[in-house]
Design a protein around this motif. Sequence first.
Motif, PDB file in Angstrom:
ATOM      1  N   PRO A   1       0.826  -1.211   0.000  1.00 14.46           N
ATOM      2  CA  PRO A   1       0.000   0.000   0.000  1.00 14.46           C
ATOM      3  C   PRO A   1       0.861   1.261   0.000  1.00 14.46           C
ATOM      4  O   PRO A   1       1.884   1.334   0.684  1.00 14.46           O
TER       5      PRO A   1
ATOM      6  N   ASP B   1      -6.446  -5.026   4.203  1.00 16.88           N
ATOM      7  CA  ASP B   1      -5.284  -5.732   4.731  1.00 16.88           C
ATOM      8  C   ASP B   1      -5.252  -7.159   4.188  1.00 16.88           C
ATOM      9  O   ASP B   1      -6.149  -7.591   3.460  1.00 16.88           O
TER      10      ASP B   1
ATOM     11  N   TYR C   1      -7.383  -3.609  11.373  1.00 18.50           N
ATOM     12  CA  TYR C   1      -6.592  -3.693  10.151  1.00 18.50           C
ATOM     13  C   TYR C   1      -5.328  -2.850  10.277  1.00 18.50           C
ATOM     14  O   TYR C   1      -5.390  -1.615  10.395  1.00 18.50           O
TER      15      TYR C   1
ATOM     16  N   ARG D   1      -3.295  -1.755   8.198  1.00 18.19           N
ATOM     17  CA  ARG D   1      -3.184  -0.684   7.190  1.00 18.19           C
ATOM     18  C   ARG D   1      -3.765   0.632   7.726  1.00 18.19           C
ATOM     19  O   ARG D   1      -3.199   1.709   7.516  1.00 18.19           O
TER      20      ARG D   1
ATOM     21  N   GLU E   1      -1.293   2.102  10.194  1.00 16.10           N
ATOM     22  CA  GLU E   1      -0.097   2.597   9.499  1.00 16.10           C
ATOM     23  C   GLU E   1      -0.368   3.938   8.822  1.00 16.10           C
ATOM     24  O   GLU E   1       0.462   4.860   8.878  1.00 16.10           O
ATOM     25  N   GLU E   2      -1.521   4.063   8.178  1.00 17.42           N
ATOM     26  CA  GLU E   2      -1.852   5.333   7.514  1.00 17.42           C
ATOM     27  C   GLU E   2      -1.915   6.477   8.519  1.00 17.42           C
ATOM     28  O   GLU E   2      -1.480   7.600   8.238  1.00 17.42           O
TER      29      GLU E   2
END
Length: 566
Positions: free
Chosen positions: A337, A456, A470, A472, A475-476
């Motif tokens: 991603p 994810d 998730y 992701r 992380e974002e």
Amino acid sequence: MSDTPWINSYPAGVHWDAALTLSSVPQLLHDAVARWPDLPALEFMGKKTSYRELQALVDQATKGFQQLGVRPGVHVGLFLPNTPHYVISFFAILQAGGTVVNYSPLDAEKVLEHKIEDSHTDMLVTLDMSMLYPQMAKMLTHTRLQKLIIGNIAEMTPYPDAVRANLEKAGQLCAIPQDAQHVLFADVLANDGHYTPVAATDPTETIAVLQYTGGTTGLAKGAMLTHANLTAACSQIVETTHTEPRLLEEGKERLLAVLPLFHIYALTVDMLFGIRLGAEIVLHTRFDVEAVVKDLAAKKITVFPGVPTMYTAIIHYPQIKEFDLRSLKFCNSGGAPLPVEVLQQFQSITGCTLLEGWGMTETSPTGTFTPVSGLRKLGSCGLPTPGIRFKFASIDDPRTFVARGERGEICVAGANVMKGYWNKPDATRDAFTADGYFRTGDVGYMDEDGFIYIVDRTKDMILSGGYNVYPRNIEEAIYQHPAVAEVSVIGIPDEYRGQAAKAFIKLKAGQTPFSFEVLKEFLKDKLGKHEMPQAMEIRPELPKTPVGKLSKKELYDEEAKKRVAA
């Protein structure tokens, strides 16, 4: 409700139902030679090779391989960095009727042993480099591997004697035994190039490449990619660039290939797409941000496929503003991603729209693309690529499918999807739905305009206090912190919640480390309570795969070892 809503979001000139080329892979090179015989095909360390010259080298290698016994049913390994040896060998093996097996120089010894035995690799091409040859020389003693074809970097450069002397002085070369198990690449090329043509076969059935998949658990599996899988994927990428006006001009582009060609992303998007485009492919043996930035500017590179970590390194390169990168026209990010922050910074520096795509080894690796013009959505990996259909299987019951907009396991069908896993009928059966869609293991959803959002991996999803969390999303949120360069989030055991999120962070150069409490304060308006990380670790570097994308496998392994030792 249309079952292909993405068509209405396609930019003018791009067609989802475009005819795809389903040919043999060597035909891509033959067609390029017919159209652009005198244009440069490769540039390596200052030496240019025209399409006509490349085909001549491939023909000579084809005859040489045939003399060594390569024919239909024979599997030949490639254990190479990005040098002309890779391109020549790849096309020659296929032209001789053989199958290519890709090997990563970063593979552990046990992984190499498994791949050699599992794939039935009896012959392999490598270089006399100290970082390569010893690993495979060892394999000659206790695996089925019988013969090594050995090249050297210097022979593909403008000044072979000087390059070889420098490599020897640096201690980077190995002495090669003179025996029946070792053949020099130069000797494979030492013929008139009049090879024996192989009888035509069905490109949809004939395996071109055995491409081994990673995976966090178990032994790697060999995805059987047919000639048609690869040429279809190449056609799909070409179609996405057929915008009005055209984004790319055939025979006029320069592509920087720094992603390792042994990886499916680079094999298709750098090498095969580059040749289909009639581009000059500039080969780099490894990613060095300074060398990449200098070549992007000096050689007026127009096409640069990469992964998020590469674009992150470029935007943080201290002297980046001193270089003119406005020649860039097509930059694609895949493999992982793409953080929104990285996308926006790269575009502001270069003026080039950084496009995101999603795909897998098993899909050759096309899947989605971001439109060059028209509607684009931040956070989405784009629309289904021409010729590919999507469905979403229920996480709780994979035999059923969820409605559009709901999260589920992404399932895809198309001419680019692998034939199956080599010698693993059970794994092949489990990988496909009853109606032939490939189950990707990725969790995502499609919105009303046909845009795909990857949430994810099913295996990375964290079950925390009864909630699906998730990584992701976390992380974002962490990427929004001004000091963060890279982040990986994994699930670790938690007595209360079952699992909890732990963030591993690499800081930007010159940034001062911060406490876990500071991170939680920063995230409190960006994440739900159930998503909040319960642990953090700042590191100088985060583990990466051979293609340069962040890898969680090592982090999971380290955490497991800590628990055993505790």
